[in-house]
Write a protein that holds these residues in place. Structure first.
Motif, PDB file in Angstrom:
ATOM      1  N   TYR A  19      33.928  33.682  36.412  1.00  0.00           N
ATOM      2  CA  TYR A  19      34.487  34.315  37.603  1.00  0.00           C
ATOM      3  C   TYR A  19      34.443  35.838  37.501  1.00  0.00           C
ATOM      4  N   LYS A  20      34.783  36.346  36.327  1.00  0.00           N
ATOM      5  CA  LYS A  20      34.907  37.787  36.174  1.00  0.00           C
ATOM      6  C   LYS A  20      33.552  38.468  36.066  1.00  0.00           C
ATOM      7  N   GLU A  21      32.625  37.858  35.339  1.00  0.00           N
ATOM      8  CA  GLU A  21      31.353  38.514  35.067  1.00  0.00           C
ATOM      9  C   GLU A  21      30.260  38.160  36.073  1.00  0.00           C
ATOM     10  N   GLN A  22      30.273  36.919  36.591  1.00  0.00           N
ATOM     11  CA  GLN A  22      29.216  36.486  37.496  1.00  0.00           C
ATOM     12  C   GLN A  22      29.719  36.191  38.912  1.00  0.00           C
ATOM     13  N   ASN A  23      31.023  36.385  39.134  1.00  0.00           N
ATOM     14  CA  ASN A  23      31.623  36.175  40.447  1.00  0.00           C
ATOM     15  C   ASN A  23      31.401  34.742  40.963  1.00  0.00           C
ATOM     16  N   ILE A  24      31.408  33.786  40.051  1.00  0.00           N
ATOM     17  CA  ILE A  24      31.280  32.368  40.416  1.00  0.00           C
ATOM     18  C   ILE A  24      32.687  31.793  40.586  1.00  0.00           C
ATOM     19  N   PRO A  25      32.992  31.180  41.733  1.00  0.00           N
ATOM     20  CA  PRO A  25      34.348  30.654  41.948  1.00  0.00           C
ATOM     21  C   PRO A  25      34.692  29.564  40.938  1.00  0.00           C
ATOM     22  N   THR A  26      35.795  29.738  40.241  1.00  0.00           N
ATOM     23  CA  THR A  26      36.342  28.732  39.333  1.00  0.00           C
ATOM     24  C   THR A  26      37.839  28.642  39.586  1.00  0.00           C
ATOM     25  N   SER A  27      38.448  27.514  39.181  1.00  0.00           N
ATOM     26  CA  SER A  27      39.871  27.326  39.460  1.00  0.00           C
ATOM     27  C   SER A  27      40.723  28.377  38.747  1.00  0.00           C
ATOM     28  N   ILE A  28      40.402  28.675  37.496  1.00  0.00           N
ATOM     29  CA  ILE A  28      41.189  29.665  36.754  1.00  0.00           C
ATOM     30  C   ILE A  28      40.995  31.059  37.338  1.00  0.00           C
ATOM     31  N   GLY A  29      39.758  31.399  37.659  1.00  0.00           N
ATOM     32  CA  GLY A  29      39.501  32.704  38.242  1.00  0.00           C
ATOM     33  C   GLY A  29      40.203  32.898  39.568  1.00  0.00           C
ATOM     34  N   GLN A  30      40.179  31.865  40.402  1.00  0.00           N
ATOM     35  CA  GLN A  30      40.829  31.968  41.702  1.00  0.00           C
ATOM     36  C   GLN A  30      42.341  32.051  41.564  1.00  0.00           C
ATOM     37  N   ARG A  31      42.904  31.318  40.592  1.00  0.00           N
ATOM     38  CA  ARG A  31      44.347  31.408  40.372  1.00  0.00           C
ATOM     39  C   ARG A  31      44.750  32.792  39.904  1.00  0.00           C
ATOM     40  N   LEU A  32      43.994  33.352  38.969  1.00  0.00           N
ATOM     41  CA  LEU A  32      44.305  34.691  38.486  1.00  0.00           C
ATOM     42  C   LEU A  32      44.205  35.717  39.614  1.00  0.00           C
ATOM     43  N   GLU A  33      43.189  35.540  40.453  1.00  0.00           N
ATOM     44  CA  GLU A  33      43.038  36.461  41.582  1.00  0.00           C
ATOM     45  C   GLU A  33      44.196  36.321  42.553  1.00  0.00           C
ATOM     46  N   TYR A  34      44.636  35.062  42.758  1.00  0.00           N
ATOM     47  CA  TYR A  34      45.773  34.813  43.645  1.00  0.00           C
ATOM     48  C   TYR A  34      47.032  35.467  43.099  1.00  0.00           C
ATOM     49  N   TRP A  35      47.293  35.268  41.790  1.00  0.00           N
ATOM     50  CA  TRP A  35      48.478  35.870  41.183  1.00  0.00           C
ATOM     51  C   TRP A  35      48.399  37.394  41.230  1.00  0.00           C
ATOM     52  N   LYS A  36      47.198  37.925  41.045  1.00  0.00           N
ATOM     53  CA  LYS A  36      47.028  39.374  41.094  1.00  0.00           C
ATOM     54  C   LYS A  36      47.367  39.911  42.481  1.00  0.00           C
ATOM     55  N   LYS A  37      46.898  39.227  43.524  1.00  0.00           N
ATOM     56  CA  LYS A  37      47.174  39.677  44.892  1.00  0.00           C
ATOM     57  C   LYS A  37      48.655  39.540  45.226  1.00  0.00           C
ATOM     58  N   ILE A  38      49.275  38.430  44.758  1.00  0.00           N
ATOM     59  CA  ILE A  38      50.698  38.250  45.015  1.00  0.00           C
ATOM     60  C   ILE A  38      51.510  39.351  44.334  1.00  0.00           C
ATOM     61  N   ALA A  39      51.139  39.658  43.073  1.00  0.00           N
ATOM     62  CA  ALA A  39      51.827  40.730  42.363  1.00  0.00           C
ATOM     63  C   ALA A  39      51.645  42.060  43.092  1.00  0.00           C
ATOM     64  N   GLY A  40      50.432  42.275  43.629  1.00  0.00           N
ATOM     65  CA  GLY A  40      50.180  43.503  44.375  1.00  0.00           C
ATOM     66  C   GLY A  40      51.025  43.591  45.625  1.00  0.00           C
ATOM     67  N   VAL A  41      51.202  42.447  46.311  1.00  0.00           N
ATOM     68  CA  VAL A  41      52.019  42.424  47.525  1.00  0.00           C
ATOM     69  C   VAL A  41      53.459  42.806  47.206  1.00  0.00           C
ATOM     70  N   PHE A  42      54.029  42.187  46.150  1.00  0.00           N
ATOM     71  CA  PHE A  42      55.402  42.490  45.790  1.00  0.00           C
ATOM     72  C   PHE A  42      55.543  43.930  45.295  1.00  0.00           C
ATOM     73  N   TYR A  43      54.511  44.407  44.581  1.00  0.00           N
ATOM     74  CA  TYR A  43      54.566  45.784  44.083  1.00  0.00           C
ATOM     75  C   TYR A  43      54.549  46.780  45.240  1.00  0.00           C
TER      76      TYR A  43
END
Length: 250
Positions: A210-234
């Motif tokens: 996910y990080k290096e080749q931008n291929i959707p994976t469940s872990i990559g998408q979850r991390l991205e989701y958590w990152k966006k949620i953290a950004g929203v609260f921040y």
């Protein structure tokens, strides 16, 4: 009403409220927002179930029925692992006779951890034989997940459930001893189970894809989701802070 004030009842209600609050950050139509909240409404059933079964003499029947069904599913899982043609659905995954490996692993992990309480209770009352039988059943679920199929979710949640159980029901000395034993057994399981190593290895590989080749994976998408949620609260926290500063300046 007293039952609803307990943490075990407040938590599912609070999680449902948090899901509703999360819809305020969405730009989707309200129909789509409410549809997305739909699965979390199941949490509202939990306080009602807690209230009912703590007063019902048949609560143990529900647990026993669930335990027996999972034990039968585990036996069928071993059979399907040896002969996939015996699965109850076409195109079944290895060792998964019905549904999917994620649901199966979660059910097995829940049974393995839930059996810890009756085992401890039976040992304290010197009912050794029944305690050993339930312990063997619990270990059977774990062995199935080690050598047949296991989900990454079960690998993460099972240690957490064990830790919570130990902190609630055991003394500190027992907690330290059991956690040490669990760590040793986990190391042995990792060394002897190719299945665990393969599933564990997907954590890193999926993240790299996910990080290096931008291929959707469940872990990559979850991390991205958590990152966006953290950004929203921040950002929301920053807005409130600036608002308080401006208010003080006025």
């Amino acid at each position: 009403m007293v039952s609803l004030k307990r943490p075990i009842s407040v938590l599912p209600i609070a999680l449902f409220g948090l899901a509703l609050l999360g819809t305020l950050w969405s730009d989707a139509p309200w129909g789509a927002r409410l549809y997305a909240v739909g699965p979390s409404t199941k949490l509202l059933v939990l306080p009602v179930m807690f209230y009912h079964y703590e007063r019902s003499a048949r609560g143990i029947w529900v647990f026993a029925a669930f335990l027996v069904s999972c034990a039968l599913l585990m036996a069928m899982s071993w059979i399907v692992a040896l002969d996939p043609a015996l699965a109850l659905k076409s195109g079944a995954s290895y060792g998964v006779p019905v549904k999917n490996y994620i649901d199966q692993s979660q059910e097995f992990a829940l049974c393995a951890v839930a059996l810890a309480y009756p085992v401890i209770t039976l040992l304290r009352t010197k009912r050794i034989l029944l305690a050993v039988l339930l312990m063997a059943l619990s270990l059977s679920f774990i062995v199935n997940m080690m050598f047949v199929i296991v989900s990454r979710t079960a690998m993460v949640t099972m240690p957490i459930m064990l830790a919570v159980f130990a902190l609630l029901h055991l003394k500190w000395r027992s907690v330290v001893a059991i956690m040490g034993l669990v760590a040793v057994l986990a190391g042995l399981a990792w060394a002897t189970s190719p299945q665990l190593r393969r599933i564990g290895g997907t954590f890193l590989s999926d993240y790299q894809l996910y990080k290096e080749q931008n291929i959707p994976t469940s872990i990559g998408q979850r991390l991205e989701y958590w990152k966006k949620i953290a950004g929203v609260f921040y950002r929301g926290s920053g807005v409130r802070t600036r608002y308080r500063i401006d208010a003080c300046a006025l």
